[in-house]
Design a protein around this motif. Structure first.
Motif, PDB file in Angstrom:
ATOM      1  N   ARG A  60      -0.367  34.863  20.513  1.00 35.43           N
ATOM      2  CA  ARG A  60       0.243  34.478  21.773  1.00 35.43           C
ATOM      3  C   ARG A  60       0.730  35.673  22.580  1.00 35.43           C
ATOM      4  NH1 ARG A  60       4.651  30.960  22.681  1.00 35.43           N
ATOM      5  NH2 ARG A  60       5.415  31.193  20.576  1.00 35.43           N
ATOM      6  N   LYS A  68      29.090  29.950  18.522  1.00 39.98           N
ATOM      7  CA  LYS A  68      30.431  30.356  18.067  1.00 39.98           C
ATOM      8  C   LYS A  68      30.825  31.695  18.669  1.00 39.98           C
ATOM      9  CE  LYS A  68      30.352  29.192  13.347  1.00 39.98           C
ATOM     10  NZ  LYS A  68      30.894  29.241  12.011  1.00 39.98           N
ATOM     11  N   GLU A  69      29.866  32.657  18.638  1.00 41.66           N
ATOM     12  CA  GLU A  69      30.170  33.987  19.157  1.00 41.66           C
ATOM     13  C   GLU A  69      30.442  33.957  20.643  1.00 41.66           C
ATOM     14  OE1 GLU A  69      28.899  36.665  15.720  1.00 41.66           O
ATOM     15  OE2 GLU A  69      29.508  37.289  17.719  1.00 41.66           O
ATOM     16  N   LEU A 113      23.500  34.629  11.140  1.00 46.10           N
ATOM     17  CA  LEU A 113      23.417  36.011  11.589  1.00 46.10           C
ATOM     18  C   LEU A 113      24.597  36.416  12.446  1.00 46.10           C
ATOM     19  CD1 LEU A 113      19.673  36.035  12.757  1.00 46.10           C
ATOM     20  CD2 LEU A 113      20.580  36.816  10.578  1.00 46.10           C
ATOM     21  N   LEU A 139      16.821  28.212  25.860  1.00 52.71           N
ATOM     22  CA  LEU A 139      17.415  28.205  24.533  1.00 52.71           C
ATOM     23  C   LEU A 139      18.612  29.141  24.485  1.00 52.71           C
ATOM     24  CD1 LEU A 139      17.393  27.435  21.535  1.00 52.71           C
ATOM     25  CD2 LEU A 139      15.834  29.328  21.146  1.00 52.71           C
ATOM     26  N   MET A 140      19.749  28.551  24.120  1.00 52.15           N
ATOM     27  CA  MET A 140      20.978  29.339  23.997  1.00 52.15           C
ATOM     28  C   MET A 140      21.028  29.987  22.618  1.00 52.15           C
ATOM     29  SD  MET A 140      24.244  29.303  25.497  1.00 52.15           S
ATOM     30  CE  MET A 140      23.470  30.790  25.933  1.00 52.15           C
ATOM     31  N   TYR A 187      14.644  37.262  12.829  1.00 49.31           N
ATOM     32  CA  TYR A 187      13.753  36.206  12.350  1.00 49.31           C
ATOM     33  C   TYR A 187      12.346  36.747  12.203  1.00 49.31           C
ATOM     34  CZ  TYR A 187      17.175  32.483  13.440  1.00 49.31           C
ATOM     35  OH  TYR A 187      18.272  31.662  13.493  1.00 49.31           O
ATOM     36  N   LEU A 236      24.045  27.768  15.833  1.00 51.21           N
ATOM     37  CA  LEU A 236      25.489  27.684  15.630  1.00 51.21           C
ATOM     38  C   LEU A 236      26.176  29.035  15.783  1.00 51.21           C
ATOM     39  CD1 LEU A 236      27.988  26.083  14.738  1.00 51.21           C
ATOM     40  CD2 LEU A 236      27.346  26.569  12.380  1.00 51.21           C
ATOM     41  N   ASP A 237      25.606  30.063  15.145  1.00 50.73           N
ATOM     42  CA  ASP A 237      26.215  31.399  15.185  1.00 50.73           C
ATOM     43  C   ASP A 237      26.448  31.858  16.608  1.00 50.73           C
ATOM     44  OD1 ASP A 237      23.943  32.612  12.656  1.00 50.73           O
ATOM     45  OD2 ASP A 237      25.708  31.344  12.525  1.00 50.73           O
ATOM     46  N   ILE A 238      25.392  31.738  17.401  1.00 50.42           N
ATOM     47  CA  ILE A 238      25.456  32.250  18.769  1.00 50.42           C
ATOM     48  C   ILE A 238      26.482  31.481  19.585  1.00 50.42           C
ATOM     49  CG2 ILE A 238      24.154  32.503  20.899  1.00 50.42           C
ATOM     50  CD1 ILE A 238      21.741  33.220  19.266  1.00 50.42           C
ATOM     51  N   PHE A 288      25.395  22.735   9.434  1.00 49.40           N
ATOM     52  CA  PHE A 288      25.387  23.525  10.662  1.00 49.40           C
ATOM     53  C   PHE A 288      25.336  22.610  11.878  1.00 49.40           C
ATOM     54  CE2 PHE A 288      25.409  26.817   7.914  1.00 49.40           C
ATOM     55  CZ  PHE A 288      24.205  27.242   7.368  1.00 49.40           C
ATOM     56  N   HIS A 311      18.582  37.672  17.516  1.00 47.32           N
ATOM     57  CA  HIS A 311      18.275  36.828  16.360  1.00 47.32           C
ATOM     58  C   HIS A 311      16.776  36.738  16.157  1.00 47.32           C
ATOM     59  CE1 HIS A 311      22.362  34.629  15.822  1.00 47.32           C
ATOM     60  NE2 HIS A 311      22.543  35.836  16.277  1.00 47.32           N
ATOM     61  N   ARG A 312      16.048  36.680  17.277  1.00 45.69           N
ATOM     62  CA  ARG A 312      14.580  36.592  17.166  1.00 45.69           C
ATOM     63  C   ARG A 312      14.030  37.836  16.484  1.00 45.69           C
ATOM     64  NH1 ARG A 312      14.322  33.992  22.496  1.00 45.69           N
ATOM     65  NH2 ARG A 312      13.811  31.803  22.150  1.00 45.69           N
ATOM     66  N   GLU A 368       7.812  26.298  17.424  1.00 45.15           N
ATOM     67  CA  GLU A 368       6.817  27.191  18.016  1.00 45.15           C
ATOM     68  C   GLU A 368       7.108  27.412  19.500  1.00 45.15           C
ATOM     69  OE1 GLU A 368       2.813  25.951  17.222  1.00 45.15           O
ATOM     70  OE2 GLU A 368       2.042  27.595  18.464  1.00 45.15           O
ATOM     71  N   ALA A 377       9.871  27.239  21.073  1.00 49.05           N
ATOM     72  CA  ALA A 377      11.076  28.034  21.323  1.00 49.05           C
ATOM     73  C   ALA A 377      10.997  29.411  20.687  1.00 49.05           C
ATOM     74  CB  ALA A 377      12.286  27.289  20.761  1.00 49.05           C
ATOM     75  N   ASP A 378       9.991  29.608  19.821  1.00 47.40           N
ATOM     76  CA  ASP A 378       9.918  30.835  19.028  1.00 47.40           C
ATOM     77  C   ASP A 378      11.237  31.008  18.275  1.00 47.40           C
ATOM     78  OD1 ASP A 378       9.234  34.384  19.716  1.00 47.40           O
ATOM     79  OD2 ASP A 378       8.946  33.129  17.945  1.00 47.40           O
ATOM     80  N   TRP A 379      11.647  29.922  17.632  1.00 49.47           N
ATOM     81  CA  TRP A 379      12.935  29.896  16.934  1.00 49.47           C
ATOM     82  C   TRP A 379      12.762  29.023  15.714  1.00 49.47           C
ATOM     83  CZ3 TRP A 379      16.954  32.807  18.565  1.00 49.47           C
ATOM     84  CH2 TRP A 379      18.205  32.594  17.974  1.00 49.47           C
ATOM     85  N   PRO A 380      12.968  29.577  14.518  1.00 46.63           N
ATOM     86  CA  PRO A 380      12.575  28.829  13.316  1.00 46.63           C
ATOM     87  C   PRO A 380      13.592  27.827  12.769  1.00 46.63           C
ATOM     88  CG  PRO A 380      13.291  31.034  12.705  1.00 46.63           C
ATOM     89  CD  PRO A 380      13.409  30.953  14.197  1.00 46.63           C
ATOM     90  N   THR A 381      14.777  27.768  13.384  1.00 48.68           N
ATOM     91  CA  THR A 381      15.797  26.935  12.740  1.00 48.68           C
ATOM     92  C   THR A 381      16.435  25.919  13.666  1.00 48.68           C
ATOM     93  OG1 THR A 381      17.419  28.655  13.236  1.00 48.68           O
ATOM     94  CG2 THR A 381      16.418  28.708  11.051  1.00 48.68           C
ATOM     95  N   LYS A 390      19.824  18.042  13.249  1.00 54.19           N
ATOM     96  CA  LYS A 390      19.396  17.226  12.114  1.00 54.19           C
ATOM     97  C   LYS A 390      20.367  16.067  12.009  1.00 54.19           C
ATOM     98  CE  LYS A 390      17.154  20.859   9.526  1.00 54.19           C
ATOM     99  NZ  LYS A 390      17.031  21.595   8.273  1.00 54.19           N
ATOM    100  N   PRO A 424      20.116  35.521  21.599  1.00 52.17           N
ATOM    101  CA  PRO A 424      18.878  34.899  21.120  1.00 52.17           C
ATOM    102  C   PRO A 424      17.806  35.946  20.830  1.00 52.17           C
ATOM    103  CG  PRO A 424      19.718  33.669  22.974  1.00 52.17           C
ATOM    104  CD  PRO A 424      20.548  34.913  22.873  1.00 52.17           C
TER     105      PRO A 424
END
Lengths: 125, 260
Positions: free
Chosen positions: A27, B237-238, A107, B229-230, A89, B233-235, B181, A85-86, B213, B215-219, B171, A82
């Motif tokens: 991609r 909170k921070e 993280l 995408l913000m 990841y 949980l970690d972010i 989380f 973190h990416r 996929e 979001a390119d974010w695995p969790t 979830k 973000p």
């Protein structure tokens, strides 16, 4: 709060310290990333035991599923959370994708300046 | 030419349910006024409804319910996100469709509406046989175009993340989180009186995998604000730790201030 040594933890440490040259997927433009975070601070906490009894972990015998990382690196400068973190990841993509691999990563990603500010805030509190 | 009836009270709901003959296909559309895809879904549904003639006894009954206003009914049908469609006949849930895919909604309604119009005996088998072969054909063509399928999924996700100014992909549900989380993030949003939409990714594996996929974010959980995408949980909170007013403009109080 114990930092137990374990195979996955070693992998995390190695990848964060040395990074991993790899080809990007289709991609994005194909080029090598030597994403060495070269962190000034890298703390790894294995929290797997806290989640072992959770429904999502049913059937899993791995004790290397949940990790908490605290990383300070210049690589995070001028990047929003973000994006930071990416980065992490991305380094741990294989470990997270494989069956029975890393299920969750908490993280805290800081630049050296942010780490300093945080320490001061904690000291004065 | 059927039309959609708005049900606004529990009494109306009970009365309507009681009035339905066991052969009628009841089509329930759950919506929320602040969720943009619901407006589109309302249009899709009223168009569909107009294709079904009003018969006696009624073959179809179409109702719209505000999922938040009549939350008891929503909970009853496990409404996980809006828009949400529930198809019921003779008190039994036949199928539910979550999300804004007009194609899925139409397919579901058309499949089950056949049940009412077919009469007992050979006609039933005939109708079902034809329906089965039509469906088989459709199933065969779909996998031949995975690229198109992915495009459609990504388009759907693009709409989904904008379903509300603040969208939480979690979830479980806010009332029943299925992960620590996710639970914590729900609590944070509640503490800050944030008005948000949610999507239970455990209820839809296509979205669960597709959004990772997209979001390119695995969790999960994932918090999206104004279609971006913000983070997890970690972010959140921070961000709140460094700026307590971070989500202020999305709070319920902001709403109140705006209308008074």
């Amino acid at each position: 709060m114990a930092t137990s040594q374990s195979p996955v933890e070693d992998i995390i440490r190695e990848k964060c310290n040395k990074g991993e040259p790899r080809l990007n997927n289709s991609r994005r433009p194909v080029h090598q990333i030597t994403a060495a975070l070269q962190p000034s601070t890298l703390e790894i906490f294995n929290d797997s035991h806290l989640h072992a009894h959770h429904k999502a972990m049913e059937g899993s015998t791995s004790r290397e599923t949940h990790f908490r990382l605290i990383i300070t690196s210049d690589a995070f400068k001028s990047k929003m959370q973000p994006a930071r973190h990416r980065l992490v990841y991305g380094l741990l993509k294989d470990e997270m994708a494989k069956e029975g691999g890393i299920h969750a990563l908490q993280l805290r990603t800081m630049t050296p300046e942010e780490e300093e500010k945080r320490k001061q805030a904690e000291n004065s509190a | 030419m059927s039309t959609i009836k708005d049900i606004t009270t529990l009494e109306d709901w009970a009365q309507h349910l009681a009035s339905l003959p066991p052969t009628t296909l009841l089509i329930i559309s759950f919506h929320a006024p602040w969720a943009a895809p619901c407006a589109q879904m309302a249009t899709v549904l009223s168009t569909l409804a107009s294709e079904y003639p009003v018969t006696e006894p009624p073959s179809t009954s179409w109702v719209a319910i505000d999922a938040e206003e009549l939350s008891d009914v929503s909970e009853n049908y496990n409404v996980t996100a809006v828009p949400f469609l529930v198809l019921v006949r003779d008190g039994k849930v036949l199928e539910t469709v979550s999300g804004s895919s007009a194609v899925k909604v139409r397919d579901a309604i058309e499949t089950h509406a056949k049940g009412t119009s077919a009469s007992a005996g050979p006609t039933v088998n005939g109708t079902n046989g034809i329906a089965a072969s039509v469906e088989a054909k459709e199933v065969n063509t779909a996998p031949e175009d995975p690229v198109k399928k992915k495009e459609e999924l990504f388009k759907r996700l693009g709409d989904l993340v904008k379903a509300a100014p603040v969208m939480l992909f979690m979830k479980g549900t806010p009332s029943e989180p299925k992960c620590g989380f996710s639970r914590q993030l729900v609590a944070i949003l509640r503490e800050n009186a944030v008005k948000y939409g949610f999507f239970n990714i455990l209820a839809d594996d296509e979205v669960r995998q597709g959004l990772k996929e997209y979001a390119d974010w695995p969790t999960y959980p994932q918090l999206w604000v104004d279609g971006e995408l913000m983070g997890g949980l970690d972010i959140v909170k921070e961000e709140l730790a460094s700026d307590p007013d971070f989500l202020k403009s999305y709070s319920v109080k902001a709403d109140v201030a705006a209308t008074s």
